[in-house]
Design a protein around this motif. Structure first.
Motif, PDB file in Angstrom:
ATOM      1  N   UNK A   1       0.825  -1.356   0.096  1.00 15.96           N
ATOM      2  CA  UNK A   1       0.072   0.169   0.011  1.00 15.96           C
ATOM      3  C   UNK A   1       0.828   1.214  -0.043  1.00 15.96           C
ATOM      4  N   UNK A   2       2.024   1.212  -0.109  1.00 19.13           N
ATOM      5  CA  UNK A   2       3.113   2.263  -0.433  1.00 19.13           C
ATOM      6  C   UNK A   2       3.353   2.873   0.799  1.00 19.13           C
ATOM      7  N   UNK A   3       3.387   2.237   1.790  1.00 17.60           N
ATOM      8  CA  UNK A   3       3.862   2.632   3.188  1.00 17.60           C
ATOM      9  C   UNK A   3       5.067   2.020   3.700  1.00 17.60           C
ATOM     10  N   UNK A   4       5.866   1.483   3.006  1.00 23.64           N
ATOM     11  CA  UNK A   4       7.087   0.919   3.525  1.00 23.64           C
ATOM     12  C   UNK A   4       7.715   1.243   4.631  1.00 23.64           C
ATOM     13  N   UNK A   5       7.902   2.804   4.167  1.00 23.98           N
ATOM     14  CA  UNK A   5       8.893   3.812   5.076  1.00 23.98           C
ATOM     15  C   UNK A   5       8.061   4.193   6.379  1.00 23.98           C
ATOM     16  N   UNK A   6       6.904   3.902   6.777  1.00 25.43           N
ATOM     17  CA  UNK A   6       6.277   4.425   7.803  1.00 25.43           C
ATOM     18  C   UNK A   6       5.798   3.453   8.786  1.00 25.43           C
ATOM     19  N   UNK A   7       6.424   2.253   8.659  1.00 27.74           N
ATOM     20  CA  UNK A   7       6.096   1.175   9.708  1.00 27.74           C
ATOM     21  C   UNK A   7       5.957   1.303  11.039  1.00 27.74           C
ATOM     22  N   UNK A   8       7.010   2.410  11.425  1.00 23.26           N
ATOM     23  CA  UNK A   8       6.942   2.490  12.942  1.00 23.26           C
ATOM     24  C   UNK A   8       6.316   3.743  13.468  1.00 23.26           C
ATOM     25  N   UNK A   9       5.503   4.345  12.380  1.00 30.41           N
ATOM     26  CA  UNK A   9       4.718   5.713  13.040  1.00 30.41           C
ATOM     27  C   UNK A   9       3.356   5.156  13.644  1.00 30.41           C
ATOM     28  N   UNK A  10       3.085   5.815  14.543  1.00 31.08           N
ATOM     29  CA  UNK A  10       1.569   5.848  15.252  1.00 31.08           C
ATOM     30  C   UNK A  10       0.683   6.223  14.275  1.00 31.08           C
ATOM     31  N   UNK A  11      -0.657   5.757  14.144  1.00 29.69           N
ATOM     32  CA  UNK A  11      -1.699   6.689  13.548  1.00 29.69           C
ATOM     33  C   UNK A  11      -2.008   7.907  13.577  1.00 29.69           C
ATOM     34  N   UNK A  12      -1.617   8.551  14.898  1.00 34.80           N
ATOM     35  CA  UNK A  12      -1.550  10.057  14.967  1.00 34.80           C
ATOM     36  C   UNK A  12      -0.632  10.719  14.270  1.00 34.80           C
ATOM     37  N   UNK A  13       0.645  10.081  13.902  1.00 35.08           N
ATOM     38  CA  UNK A  13       1.536  10.633  13.076  1.00 35.08           C
ATOM     39  C   UNK A  13       1.474  10.652  11.552  1.00 35.08           C
ATOM     40  N   UNK A  14       0.044   9.898  11.213  1.00 38.46           N
ATOM     41  CA  UNK A  14       0.053   9.594   9.796  1.00 38.46           C
ATOM     42  C   UNK A  14      -1.278  10.473   9.352  1.00 38.46           C
ATOM     43  N   UNK A  15      -1.246  10.896   7.991  1.00 37.75           N
ATOM     44  CA  UNK A  15      -2.576  11.475   7.283  1.00 37.75           C
ATOM     45  C   UNK A  15      -3.746  10.643   7.338  1.00 37.75           C
ATOM     46  N   UNK A  16      -4.688  11.105   7.066  1.00 34.36           N
ATOM     47  CA  UNK A  16      -6.105  10.343   6.922  1.00 34.36           C
ATOM     48  C   UNK A  16      -5.864   9.112   5.858  1.00 34.36           C
ATOM     49  N   UNK A  17      -5.148   9.712   4.796  1.00 41.22           N
ATOM     50  CA  UNK A  17      -5.201   8.616   3.566  1.00 41.22           C
ATOM     51  C   UNK A  17      -4.119   7.638   3.873  1.00 41.22           C
ATOM     52  N   UNK A  18      -3.071   8.091   4.677  1.00 36.26           N
ATOM     53  CA  UNK A  18      -1.940   7.081   5.118  1.00 36.26           C
ATOM     54  C   UNK A  18      -2.854   6.007   6.130  1.00 36.26           C
ATOM     55  N   UNK A  19      -3.621   6.491   7.047  1.00 39.99           N
ATOM     56  CA  UNK A  19      -4.126   5.683   7.906  1.00 39.99           C
ATOM     57  C   UNK A  19      -5.031   4.601   7.362  1.00 39.99           C
ATOM     58  N   UNK A  20      -5.871   5.049   6.263  1.00 37.74           N
ATOM     59  CA  UNK A  20      -6.651   4.356   5.682  1.00 37.74           C
ATOM     60  C   UNK A  20      -5.996   3.142   4.926  1.00 37.74           C
ATOM     61  N   UNK A  21      -4.761   3.463   4.369  1.00 38.73           N
ATOM     62  CA  UNK A  21      -3.862   2.585   3.727  1.00 38.73           C
ATOM     63  C   UNK A  21      -3.426   1.403   4.696  1.00 38.73           C
ATOM     64  N   UNK A  22      -3.107   1.869   5.953  1.00 38.57           N
ATOM     65  CA  UNK A  22      -2.699   0.870   6.982  1.00 38.57           C
ATOM     66  C   UNK A  22      -3.877  -0.007   7.291  1.00 38.57           C
ATOM     67  N   UNK A  23      -4.965   0.664   7.423  1.00 42.35           N
ATOM     68  CA  UNK A  23      -6.307  -0.156   7.537  1.00 42.35           C
ATOM     69  C   UNK A  23      -6.516  -1.334   6.477  1.00 42.35           C
ATOM     70  N   UNK A  24      -6.295  -0.860   5.369  1.00 44.35           N
ATOM     71  CA  UNK A  24      -6.427  -1.529   4.105  1.00 44.35           C
ATOM     72  C   UNK A  24      -5.352  -2.833   4.232  1.00 44.35           C
ATOM     73  N   UNK A  25      -4.236  -2.509   4.389  1.00 41.60           N
ATOM     74  CA  UNK A  25      -3.065  -3.373   4.429  1.00 41.60           C
ATOM     75  C   UNK A  25      -3.537  -4.492   5.605  1.00 41.60           C
ATOM     76  N   UNK A  26      -4.143  -3.818   6.919  1.00 43.14           N
ATOM     77  CA  UNK A  26      -4.361  -4.816   8.035  1.00 43.14           C
ATOM     78  C   UNK A  26      -5.599  -5.718   7.382  1.00 43.14           C
TER      79      UNK A  26
END
Ligand code: ATP
Length: 360
Positions: A130-155
């Motif tokens: 989902x294009x977030x390989x470099x964001x693995x260690x971030x908390x949701x609060x440190x990510x944009x809405x679009x990035x958080x939804x990508x994490x939810x999709x990956x999950x």
């Protein structure tokens, strides 16, 4: 990542005569349809039409009164949500706020007994997907809405689910991110070949993403079909108005044609039958400006007056009130650098017979 291997079985999703009532409200009213394996299906309809309830029943989060949900012929009724192996993504992301992106993605795998190293490997693969390989260690609060939804999709995709369920996943995002993510989800879904059901109230989203759209209205299926078919051959005035803009003309029969605003409209549509036809529909882009303007208009030409002109960049939207039926304003769209009429101008519109649709 390859499409999940499921042997030779065809995992058709079959919805069989589902009914769900809340008190007096029939949220889902005898709904049946089938989804082929690998298809992307959208439930589309106005607020309260029952689309979320239907998705929640499929997910196992809501119990139907009667009817069945089957996947690959297996009745899911007795299977609790967590055992269905379906990936679910909600509008609100629903990530664990105190866990990194990687741990969020790996969470469902922990419950399924994957080892720590397997979980980490899979989470990295999915975040990469989902294009977030470099964001693995971030908390949701440190990510944009679009990035958080990508994490939810990956999950949701991490455990290789047999079905992906998306409940308005893009509606909390701003327009630009929504457009990007719309394309990303669709291409990911096609690459993985995963059967996907998405709830949306946004017709553009449904048209852009779905193989099949199920239009719901008052808990019932209004029409089901390919986006292009719903747009070109709406089965009802409701679908015509809900998917794109449709000018709806109140008409009365007049010999072989229809009477509207002192004009006779011919319709090509193969034998509209002798039934009780009261309205014809025509899309804004199908209406043409007639070459001459006058009282004695030929068939399929409606004289009128320009009521509104809206410049939209690549096109100009014009509203015209027919001279003899001023309460039915017709909208048309003119492309490119043509002569744009002014407010109050007389303008005759040609409604081509091939573009007029009988609305049941
Ligand atoms: P929206 O786009 O607003 O979310 P929807 O199409 O998803 O709407 P549902 O949420 O499925 O519609 O609701 C369908 C109907 O069922 C509505 O009339 C709603 O008020 C009712 N309903 C849904 N859930 C419940 C509930 N838990 N208790 C009572 N009524 C409910």
């Amino acid at each position: 990542i390859h499409p999940p291997s499921r042997g030779t079985s065809i995992l058709t999703l079959a919805i069989d005569d589902l009914v769900k009532t809340f008190g007096e409200v029939k949220a889902v009213d005898h709904v049946s349809f089938e989804v082929e394996e690998g298809a992307f299906v959208c439930f589309l309809g106005p607020s309260g039409c029952g689309k979320t309830t239907l998705l929640r029943i499929i997910a196992g989060l809501e119990q139907a009164d009667t009817g069945a949900v089957r996947l690959g012929g297996v009745d899911m009724s007795g299977v609790p949500a967590r055992k269905r192996n379906f990936g679910v993504v909600f509008q609100s992301y629903s990530l664990f706020p105190n866990m990194s992106a990687q741990r969020n993605v790996g969470y469902g795998l922990e419950c399924r007994g994957w080892s720590k190293s397997e979980r980490q490997k899979r989470a990295c693969e999915m975040l990469d997907l989902v294009g977030l390989a470099d964001q693995a260690r971030k908390l949701p609060s440190e990510m944009s809405g679009g990035q958080q939804q990508r994490v939810a999709l990956a999950r949701a995709l991490a455990p290789n689910p047999s079905l992906l369920l998306l409940d308005e996943p893009l509606s909390a995002l701003d327009a630009k991110v929504r457009d990007t993510l719309r394309q990303e989800i669709r291409s990911l879904q096609q690459r993985l070949g995963i059967t996907t059901v998405m709830v949306t109230h946004d017709q553009d989203e449904a048209l852009a993403m779905a193989d099949t759209i199920v239009v719901l209205n008052g808990g019932k299926i209004e029409q089901i079909g390919h986006p292009r078919d719903l747009y070109t051959r709406p089965a009802s005035a409701f679908v015509a108005g809900f998917i794109g803009h449709m000018n709806v003309l109140p008409v009365t029969r007049n010999g072989s044609g229809f009477h509207f605003s002192n004009t006779i409209l011919d319709v090509d549509e193969a034998d509209p039958g002798q039934g009780d036809i009261r309205s014809l529909g025509i899309r804004p882009e199908a209406i043409e400006v007639a070459s001459s303007h006058g009282a004695n208009a030929p068939r399929n030409v409606v004289p009128g007056e320009v009521r509104a002109v809206t410049f939209l960049g690549n096109l100009t939207r014009i509203e015209v009130a027919p001279d003899a039926q001023k309460d039915t304003v017709l909208t048309l769209e003119l492309h490119g650098a043509c002569d744009i009429p002014k407010l109050g101008d007389g303008l005759s519109l040609r409604l081509p017979s091939h573009a007029l649709k009988v609305l049941p």
